[in-house]
Design a protein around this motif. Structure first.
Motif, PDB file in Angstrom:
ATOM      1  N   GLY A 208      -1.220  20.135  -6.428  1.00 30.22           N
ATOM      2  CA  GLY A 208      -1.057  20.513  -5.110  1.00 30.22           C
ATOM      3  C   GLY A 208       0.333  20.067  -4.639  1.00 30.22           C
ATOM      4  N   ALA A 209       0.666  20.329  -3.314  1.00 30.43           N
ATOM      5  CA  ALA A 209       1.965  19.860  -2.918  1.00 30.43           C
ATOM      6  C   ALA A 209       1.502  18.868  -1.804  1.00 30.43           C
ATOM      7  N   PHE A 210       1.987  17.227  -2.269  1.00 33.97           N
ATOM      8  CA  PHE A 210       1.353  16.223  -1.417  1.00 33.97           C
ATOM      9  C   PHE A 210       2.491  15.463  -0.629  1.00 33.97           C
ATOM     10  N   GLN A 211       2.286  15.028   0.350  1.00 35.90           N
ATOM     11  CA  GLN A 211       3.274  14.284   1.360  1.00 35.90           C
ATOM     12  C   GLN A 211       2.757  13.124   1.646  1.00 35.90           C
ATOM     13  N   LEU A 212       3.718  12.085   1.936  1.00 36.34           N
ATOM     14  CA  LEU A 212       3.215  10.889   2.322  1.00 36.34           C
ATOM     15  C   LEU A 212       3.992  10.767   3.873  1.00 36.34           C
ATOM     16  N   CYS A 213       3.130  10.504   4.931  1.00 34.51           N
ATOM     17  CA  CYS A 213       3.543  10.533   6.162  1.00 34.51           C
ATOM     18  C   CYS A 213       3.076   9.455   7.073  1.00 34.51           C
ATOM     19  N   TYR A 214       3.209   9.152   8.096  1.00 35.78           N
ATOM     20  CA  TYR A 214       2.484   8.474   9.066  1.00 35.78           C
ATOM     21  C   TYR A 214       2.344   9.025  10.622  1.00 35.78           C
ATOM     22  N   LEU A 215       1.705   8.322  11.329  1.00 35.59           N
ATOM     23  CA  LEU A 215       1.213   8.994  12.743  1.00 35.59           C
ATOM     24  C   LEU A 215       1.824   8.030  13.889  1.00 35.59           C
TER      25      LEU A 215
ATOM     26  N   LYS B  64       3.587   8.650  21.486  1.00 35.08           N
ATOM     27  CA  LYS B  64       4.777   8.337  22.550  1.00 35.08           C
ATOM     28  C   LYS B  64       4.014   7.199  23.527  1.00 35.08           C
ATOM     29  N   ALA B  65       2.495   7.295  23.235  1.00 30.86           N
ATOM     30  CA  ALA B  65       1.834   6.291  24.036  1.00 30.86           C
ATOM     31  C   ALA B  65       1.691   4.869  23.273  1.00 30.86           C
ATOM     32  N   GLY B  66       2.084   4.808  22.139  1.00 28.44           N
ATOM     33  CA  GLY B  66       2.426   3.969  21.118  1.00 28.44           C
ATOM     34  C   GLY B  66       1.216   3.760  20.173  1.00 28.44           C
ATOM     35  N   ARG B  67       0.305   4.728  20.213  1.00 34.59           N
ATOM     36  CA  ARG B  67      -0.763   4.757  19.246  1.00 34.59           C
ATOM     37  C   ARG B  67      -0.231   4.892  17.642  1.00 34.59           C
ATOM     38  N   GLU B  68      -0.589   4.324  16.643  1.00 34.60           N
ATOM     39  CA  GLU B  68      -0.023   4.592  15.440  1.00 34.60           C
ATOM     40  C   GLU B  68      -0.990   4.207  14.160  1.00 34.60           C
ATOM     41  N   VAL B  69      -0.718   5.193  13.200  1.00 38.79           N
ATOM     42  CA  VAL B  69      -1.880   4.868  11.924  1.00 38.79           C
ATOM     43  C   VAL B  69      -0.790   4.755  10.930  1.00 38.79           C
ATOM     44  N   ASP B  70      -0.615   3.952   9.931  1.00 40.94           N
ATOM     45  CA  ASP B  70       0.303   3.600   9.064  1.00 40.94           C
ATOM     46  C   ASP B  70       0.568   4.610   8.158  1.00 40.94           C
ATOM     47  N   PHE B  71      -0.477   5.365   7.746  1.00 43.58           N
ATOM     48  CA  PHE B  71      -0.153   6.692   6.665  1.00 43.58           C
ATOM     49  C   PHE B  71      -1.232   7.767   6.641  1.00 43.58           C
ATOM     50  N   VAL B  72      -0.680   8.667   6.423  1.00 42.72           N
ATOM     51  CA  VAL B  72      -1.554  10.092   6.397  1.00 42.72           C
ATOM     52  C   VAL B  72      -1.261  10.673   4.932  1.00 42.72           C
TER      53      VAL B  72
ATOM     54  N   VAL C 132       0.973  -1.276   0.001  1.00 42.26           N
ATOM     55  CA  VAL C 132       0.001  -0.009  -0.001  1.00 42.26           C
ATOM     56  C   VAL C 132       0.752   1.248  -0.214  1.00 42.26           C
ATOM     57  N   ALA C 133       2.072   1.209   0.816  1.00 44.76           N
ATOM     58  CA  ALA C 133       2.772   2.326   0.631  1.00 44.76           C
ATOM     59  C   ALA C 133       3.358   2.486  -0.662  1.00 44.76           C
ATOM     60  N   CYS C 134       3.732   1.722  -1.431  1.00 43.94           N
ATOM     61  CA  CYS C 134       4.318   1.869  -2.804  1.00 43.94           C
ATOM     62  C   CYS C 134       3.080   2.631  -3.596  1.00 43.94           C
ATOM     63  N   HIS C 135       1.910   2.152  -3.392  1.00 40.50           N
ATOM     64  CA  HIS C 135       0.913   2.812  -4.349  1.00 40.50           C
ATOM     65  C   HIS C 135       0.637   4.071  -3.670  1.00 40.50           C
ATOM     66  N   LEU C 136       0.525   4.394  -2.530  1.00 42.21           N
ATOM     67  CA  LEU C 136       0.185   5.849  -2.115  1.00 42.21           C
ATOM     68  C   LEU C 136       1.326   6.773  -2.528  1.00 42.21           C
ATOM     69  N   LEU C 137       2.749   6.300  -2.477  1.00 45.34           N
ATOM     70  CA  LEU C 137       3.900   7.000  -2.811  1.00 45.34           C
ATOM     71  C   LEU C 137       3.801   7.411  -4.509  1.00 45.34           C
ATOM     72  N   LYS C 138       3.346   6.343  -4.904  1.00 45.12           N
ATOM     73  CA  LYS C 138       3.199   6.724  -6.740  1.00 45.12           C
ATOM     74  C   LYS C 138       2.103   7.801  -6.752  1.00 45.12           C
ATOM     75  N   ALA C 139       0.831   7.730  -5.983  1.00 43.05           N
ATOM     76  CA  ALA C 139      -0.243   8.725  -6.217  1.00 43.05           C
ATOM     77  C   ALA C 139       0.213   9.975  -5.766  1.00 43.05           C
ATOM     78  N   VAL C 140       0.851  10.266  -4.619  1.00 45.68           N
ATOM     79  CA  VAL C 140       1.394  11.346  -4.172  1.00 45.68           C
ATOM     80  C   VAL C 140       2.506  12.108  -4.916  1.00 45.68           C
TER      81      VAL C 140
END
Length: 221
Positions: A133-140, A143-151, A116-124
Motif C-alpha cells: 500500500g501507500a503508507f505515510q507517517l504523520c502526527y496530529l 490549534k487548541a494544543g491537543r496532540e497525538v505523537d503519530f498517525v 518509536v518514530a524511527c521504528h514507525l518510519l522503518k515500517a512505513v
C-alpha cells in the motif's frame, strides 16, 4: 555514476554537516548548515521545527527548511508532517523533526518519541516498498494544543494512532479525541518501560489501548 570530483564534494558536505568534522580546509559556505544541524538537534519532536531552529541560529524559517532538506538527504534526520484531513482546527504547515540516531537525543521524553518514530518510519517505508500500500507517517495537532505523537496512514486513510509514554498507563485524552474525529480503527498508547506481554496488538480494532513497546514494535515489521 558519481564522478571523482562530485564524490569528494559530497564527502566534504557530509563531513561538515553530518559528522561535524569540517577538516583542515573548511568550506565557509557550509558553516550555516552545521549551525542548523546543531539547532535542529535541539528541536527534536517539536512542532514548528523550522521556526524554532531559525530562532536558535537567527535566520529565517525558509532557510532552515532548505537546510533540513540537506540533512534529510544525508539521512541525518526526517520530517513528520501533520495530518489534517477531518481534523477540526488542525495544524497544516508545522512539521516535526526527528534524528535517525535516537541514541543522541537529550531528554527522556524526546528520546522515547524519537525511538518509536524511527521504528514507525522503518515500517512505513518497508510496507510501501513491499507493495502493501501507500503508507505515510504523520502526527496530529490542533490549534487548541491537543496532540497525538503519530498517525500511520494507509492508502489515504488513517490506520492507527500512537501516543508514546515512558511509564504513564492512563490513556491520554487526546488519543480518544482524535481517534473519534478521524475514524482510525486502532489507537495505541505505547509504554516503553512496561513489561513484555504476549499479545497481538492488532487483533481487534476499537478504543485506545495501552500496549508495551516491545510487543508493539516487534509486530510492525
Amino acid at each position: 555514476m558519481w564522478k571523482n570530483g562530485q564524490m569528494k564534494a559530497r564527502r566534504r558536505v557530509y563531513d561538515a554537516v553530518v559528522e561535524d568534522h569540517p577538516g583542515p580546509d573548511p568550506d565557509p559556505t557550509l558553516e550555516p548548515v552545521g549551525h542548523a544541524r546543531r539547532a535542529a538537534t535541539g528541536t527534536v519532536g517539536a512542532a514548528g521545527c523550522h521556526e524554532q531552529a531559525g530562532r536558535s541560529v537567527r535566520t529565517g524559517a525558509e532557510t532552515v527548511r532548505r537546510w533540513l532538506e540537506v540533512l534529510s538527504g544525508f539521512y541525518f534526520g526526517f520530517l513528520v508532517r501533520p495530518w489534517f484531513r477531518n481534523v477540526s482546527r488542525s495544524l497544516r504547515k508545522e512539521p516535526k523533526w526527528f534524528l535517525r540516531d535516537w541514541s543522541g537525543v537529550r531528554g527522556n521524553g524526546a528520546k522515547a518519541e524519537t525511538f518509536v518514530a524511527c521504528h514507525l518510519l522503518k515500517a512505513v517505508e518497508g510496507w510501501t516498498d513491499l507493495g502493501l500500500g501507500a503508507f505515510q507517517l504523520c502526527y496530529l495537532r490542533d490549534k487548541a494544543g491537543r496532540e497525538v505523537d503519530f498517525v500511520v496512514v494507509r492508502d489515504g486513510a488513517p490506520w492507527f494512532l500512537v501516543e508514546v509514554k515512558n511509564q504513564e498507563t492512563t490513556i491520554a485524552p487526546s488519543l480518544s479525541y482524535f481517534q473519534e474525529q478521524i475514524g482510525a480503527p486502532f489507537a495505541f498508547q505505547v509504554v516503553l518501560e512496561a513489561d513484555y506481554v504476549e499479545a497481538d496488538c492488532f487483533a481487534r480494532p476499537g478504543t485506545p489501548k495501552v500496549v508495551p513497546a516491545k510487543p508493539f514494535l516487534s509486530q510492525l515489521f
